[in-house]
Scaffold this motif. Sequence first.
Motif, PDB file in Angstrom:
ATOM      1  N   PRO A 252       8.670  -0.330 -23.271  1.00 48.76           N
ATOM      2  CA  PRO A 252       7.283  -0.182 -22.844  1.00 48.76           C
ATOM      3  C   PRO A 252       6.837  -1.287 -21.898  1.00 48.76           C
ATOM      4  CG  PRO A 252       7.479   0.211 -25.192  1.00 48.76           C
ATOM      5  CD  PRO A 252       8.814  -0.298 -24.732  1.00 48.76           C
ATOM      6  N   GLY A 253       6.412  -0.925 -20.724  1.00 47.04           N
ATOM      7  CA  GLY A 253       5.899  -1.887 -19.771  1.00 47.04           C
ATOM      8  C   GLY A 253       6.940  -2.772 -19.106  1.00 47.04           C
TER       9      GLY A 253
ATOM     10  N   ASP B  36      14.095  -2.206 -29.988  1.00 49.53           N
ATOM     11  CA  ASP B  36      14.876  -1.094 -29.451  1.00 49.53           C
ATOM     12  C   ASP B  36      13.974   0.070 -29.037  1.00 49.53           C
ATOM     13  OD1 ASP B  36      17.281  -1.780 -32.012  1.00 49.53           O
ATOM     14  OD2 ASP B  36      17.444  -2.291 -29.877  1.00 49.53           O
ATOM     15  N   THR B  37      12.698  -0.029 -29.331  1.00 48.24           N
ATOM     16  CA  THR B  37      11.756   1.022 -28.944  1.00 48.24           C
ATOM     17  C   THR B  37      11.748   1.183 -27.429  1.00 48.24           C
ATOM     18  OG1 THR B  37      10.341   0.721 -30.883  1.00 48.24           O
ATOM     19  CG2 THR B  37       9.324   1.694 -28.921  1.00 48.24           C
ATOM     20  N   ALA B  38      12.062   2.376 -26.965  1.00 55.66           N
ATOM     21  CA  ALA B  38      12.193   2.618 -25.520  1.00 55.66           C
ATOM     22  C   ALA B  38      12.444   4.097 -25.282  1.00 55.66           C
ATOM     23  CB  ALA B  38      13.361   1.809 -24.960  1.00 55.66           C
TER      24      ALA B  38
END
Length: 113
Positions: free
Chosen positions: A41-42, A89-91
């Motif tokens: 994110p971002g 790992d959020t992506a």
Amino acid sequence: EVQLVESGGGLVQPGGSLRLSCAASGFILSAYAMNWVRQLPGKELEWVSLFDGAETAGYADSVKGRFTISRDNAKNTLYLQMSSLRSEDTAVYYCVTPSLDYWGKGTLVTVSS
């Protein structure tokens, strides 16, 4: 028509596992090096893993020992087995054929409690 279609993303708790799939059509996936990349994110795109034509695998330091890339030639599909998942790992995860510049549309992985 050439397509790469990712699937398998979702919401998982820290420490959990997911297996991402990338189904290829219109070309023989095993004839090319394949990569998994992700966009946090971002942030910019980040390389995650490579599976080359000689069946050699490579991993970013951030996922080494936790992720495993593999390929099923009969199904023309690339996989990324992810374990011990962390919030970082959020992506959105994409499979990519670098030499042909083929990209899938991505699958979102969210690691959260």
